[in-house]
Every structure is written in structure tokens, then in C-alpha cells.
Design a protein around this motif. Sequence first.
Motif, PDB file in Angstrom:
ATOM      1  N   ILE A 141       0.821  -1.211   0.000  1.00 39.22           N
ATOM      2  CA  ILE A 141       0.000   0.000   0.000  1.00 39.22           C
ATOM      3  C   ILE A 141       0.861   1.270   0.000  1.00 39.22           C
ATOM      4  O   ILE A 141       0.655   2.155  -0.837  1.00 39.22           O
ATOM      5  CB  ILE A 141      -1.005  -0.020   1.167  1.00 39.22           C
ATOM      6  CG1 ILE A 141      -2.008  -1.159   0.961  1.00 39.22           C
ATOM      7  CG2 ILE A 141      -1.726   1.318   1.296  1.00 39.22           C
ATOM      8  CD1 ILE A 141      -2.913  -1.411   2.138  1.00 39.22           C
ATOM      9  N   PRO A 142       1.855   1.412   0.887  1.00 40.96           N
ATOM     10  CA  PRO A 142       2.697   2.613   0.814  1.00 40.96           C
ATOM     11  C   PRO A 142       3.549   2.675  -0.451  1.00 40.96           C
ATOM     12  O   PRO A 142       3.819   3.766  -0.953  1.00 40.96           O
ATOM     13  CB  PRO A 142       3.590   2.534   2.048  1.00 40.96           C
ATOM     14  CG  PRO A 142       3.058   1.461   2.899  1.00 40.96           C
ATOM     15  CD  PRO A 142       2.160   0.622   2.085  1.00 40.96           C
ATOM     16  N   VAL A 143       3.951   1.529  -0.968  1.00 39.96           N
ATOM     17  CA  VAL A 143       4.758   1.524  -2.193  1.00 39.96           C
ATOM     18  C   VAL A 143       3.938   2.076  -3.352  1.00 39.96           C
ATOM     19  O   VAL A 143       4.399   2.939  -4.106  1.00 39.96           O
ATOM     20  CB  VAL A 143       5.274   0.100  -2.509  1.00 39.96           C
ATOM     21  CG1 VAL A 143       5.911   0.044  -3.883  1.00 39.96           C
ATOM     22  CG2 VAL A 143       6.259  -0.358  -1.449  1.00 39.96           C
ATOM     23  N   VAL A 144       2.700   1.605  -3.494  1.00 42.54           N
ATOM     24  CA  VAL A 144       1.859   2.041  -4.611  1.00 42.54           C
ATOM     25  C   VAL A 144       1.433   3.495  -4.433  1.00 42.54           C
ATOM     26  O   VAL A 144       1.543   4.297  -5.366  1.00 42.54           O
ATOM     27  CB  VAL A 144       0.643   1.111  -4.767  1.00 42.54           C
ATOM     28  CG1 VAL A 144      -0.342   1.672  -5.765  1.00 42.54           C
ATOM     29  CG2 VAL A 144       1.091  -0.272  -5.207  1.00 42.54           C
ATOM     30  N   THR A 145       0.946   3.863  -3.246  1.00 39.33           N
ATOM     31  CA  THR A 145       0.491   5.241  -3.046  1.00 39.33           C
ATOM     32  C   THR A 145       1.653   6.237  -3.114  1.00 39.33           C
ATOM     33  O   THR A 145       1.516   7.311  -3.707  1.00 39.33           O
ATOM     34  CB  THR A 145      -0.257   5.403  -1.712  1.00 39.33           C
ATOM     35  OG1 THR A 145       0.585   4.973  -0.652  1.00 39.33           O
ATOM     36  CG2 THR A 145      -1.540   4.617  -1.707  1.00 39.33           C
ATOM     37  N   GLY A 146       2.779   5.869  -2.539  1.00 36.25           N
ATOM     38  CA  GLY A 146       3.954   6.738  -2.639  1.00 36.25           C
ATOM     39  C   GLY A 146       4.432   6.871  -4.077  1.00 36.25           C
ATOM     40  O   GLY A 146       4.802   7.958  -4.525  1.00 36.25           O
ATOM     41  N   GLY A 147       4.419   5.760  -4.804  1.00 30.50           N
ATOM     42  CA  GLY A 147       4.828   5.798  -6.205  1.00 30.50           C
ATOM     43  C   GLY A 147       3.903   6.640  -7.054  1.00 30.50           C
ATOM     44  O   GLY A 147       4.348   7.379  -7.939  1.00 30.50           O
ATOM     45  N   LEU A 148       2.592   6.558  -6.791  1.00 30.27           N
ATOM     46  CA  LEU A 148       1.650   7.380  -7.548  1.00 30.27           C
ATOM     47  C   LEU A 148       1.806   8.859  -7.211  1.00 30.27           C
ATOM     48  O   LEU A 148       1.664   9.718  -8.094  1.00 30.27           O
ATOM     49  CB  LEU A 148       0.222   6.909  -7.295  1.00 30.27           C
ATOM     50  CG  LEU A 148      -0.134   5.550  -7.905  1.00 30.27           C
ATOM     51  CD1 LEU A 148      -1.552   5.158  -7.507  1.00 30.27           C
ATOM     52  CD2 LEU A 148       0.020   5.560  -9.407  1.00 30.27           C
ATOM     53  N   CYS A 149       2.115   9.161  -5.959  1.00 26.51           N
ATOM     54  CA  CYS A 149       2.363  10.558  -5.589  1.00 26.51           C
ATOM     55  C   CYS A 149       3.625  11.097  -6.266  1.00 26.51           C
ATOM     56  O   CYS A 149       3.635  12.215  -6.787  1.00 26.51           O
ATOM     57  CB  CYS A 149       2.486  10.695  -4.073  1.00 26.51           C
ATOM     58  SG  CYS A 149       0.930  10.480  -3.207  1.00 26.51           S
ATOM     59  N   VAL A 150       4.675  10.298  -6.269  1.00 22.71           N
ATOM     60  CA  VAL A 150       5.912  10.709  -6.943  1.00 22.71           C
ATOM     61  C   VAL A 150       5.671  10.851  -8.445  1.00 22.71           C
ATOM     62  O   VAL A 150       6.139  11.808  -9.077  1.00 22.71           O
ATOM     63  CB  VAL A 150       7.059   9.703  -6.658  1.00 22.71           C
ATOM     64  CG1 VAL A 150       8.265   9.977  -7.520  1.00 22.71           C
ATOM     65  CG2 VAL A 150       7.432   9.745  -5.194  1.00 22.71           C
ATOM     66  N   ALA A 151       4.921   9.927  -9.029  1.00 18.48           N
ATOM     67  CA  ALA A 151       4.616  10.001 -10.462  1.00 18.48           C
ATOM     68  C   ALA A 151       3.803  11.252 -10.784  1.00 18.48           C
ATOM     69  O   ALA A 151       4.027  11.899 -11.813  1.00 18.48           O
ATOM     70  CB  ALA A 151       3.866   8.755 -10.907  1.00 18.48           C
ATOM     71  N   GLY A 152       2.867  11.598  -9.917  1.00 20.93           N
ATOM     72  CA  GLY A 152       2.092  12.818 -10.133  1.00 20.93           C
ATOM     73  C   GLY A 152       2.963  14.056 -10.069  1.00 20.93           C
ATOM     74  O   GLY A 152       2.814  14.977 -10.879  1.00 20.93           O
ATOM     75  N   ALA A 153       3.875  14.084  -9.106  1.00 18.23           N
ATOM     76  CA  ALA A 153       4.785  15.224  -8.988  1.00 18.23           C
ATOM     77  C   ALA A 153       5.698  15.329 -10.201  1.00 18.23           C
ATOM     78  O   ALA A 153       5.934  16.428 -10.729  1.00 18.23           O
ATOM     79  CB  ALA A 153       5.614  15.109  -7.712  1.00 18.23           C
ATOM     80  N   VAL A 154       6.187  14.196 -10.676  1.00 16.06           N
ATOM     81  CA  VAL A 154       7.046  14.195 -11.865  1.00 16.06           C
ATOM     82  C   VAL A 154       6.255  14.643 -13.088  1.00 16.06           C
ATOM     83  O   VAL A 154       6.757  15.412 -13.922  1.00 16.06           O
ATOM     84  CB  VAL A 154       7.666  12.794 -12.085  1.00 16.06           C
ATOM     85  CG1 VAL A 154       8.315  12.687 -13.447  1.00 16.06           C
ATOM     86  CG2 VAL A 154       8.670  12.493 -11.000  1.00 16.06           C
ATOM     87  N   GLY A 155       5.009  14.203 -13.190  1.00 15.37           N
ATOM     88  CA  GLY A 155       4.176  14.615 -14.323  1.00 15.37           C
ATOM     89  C   GLY A 155       3.887  16.104 -14.315  1.00 15.37           C
ATOM     90  O   GLY A 155       3.930  16.763 -15.361  1.00 15.37           O
TER      91      GLY A 155
END
Length: 80
Positions: free
Chosen positions: A40-54
Motif C-alpha cells: 500500500i505505501p509503495v503504490v500510493t507513494g509511487g503514484l504521488c511521486v509520479a504525479g509530482a514528476v508529471g
Amino acid sequence: MLRHEFQPGRLVAGFFLILAGVVYAGDAGGLWETPWFVVIPVVTGGLCVAGAVGVLAQAVRGRRGAGRTNPAGAQPREPS
């Protein structure tokens, strides 16, 4: 010649989702023991990082393309 524009946010999101799959595959294969809540933290953290990168990539792309009249790769049409 690129067929589509590079989207680094999707690349980062894909990396984190593959990482989550590898964590569960290693658990299923018996290589290590993973609690169910670890992903859960891996996926949510990854999606947050991906959003910031986008957002960052869009800001850089928008600032660079502000002076252009044609979109990247678009050719002006000639009257027929």
C-alpha cells in the motif's frame, strides 16, 4: 523520430507498480515473507511521486513551448 511524447510520470508510475508486483511475486515464490500491507505505501507513494514528476514535466514543457506557434511535430497544411 518519436511516435509519441515522452511522459516521465507514467514511467515512474510503471516502475513502482512493477516493484509492487515483484514484492508479491517474491513472497509467492517463497524468497521472502511480505506482510499484506507493505504494498500500500509503495503504490500510493509511487503514484504521488509520479504525479509530482508529471506536473514538473508539464511545467517544463509548457515553459519551453510558450514561444512556439506550431505544436511539436505539426506541419502546416498547404491549400489544395
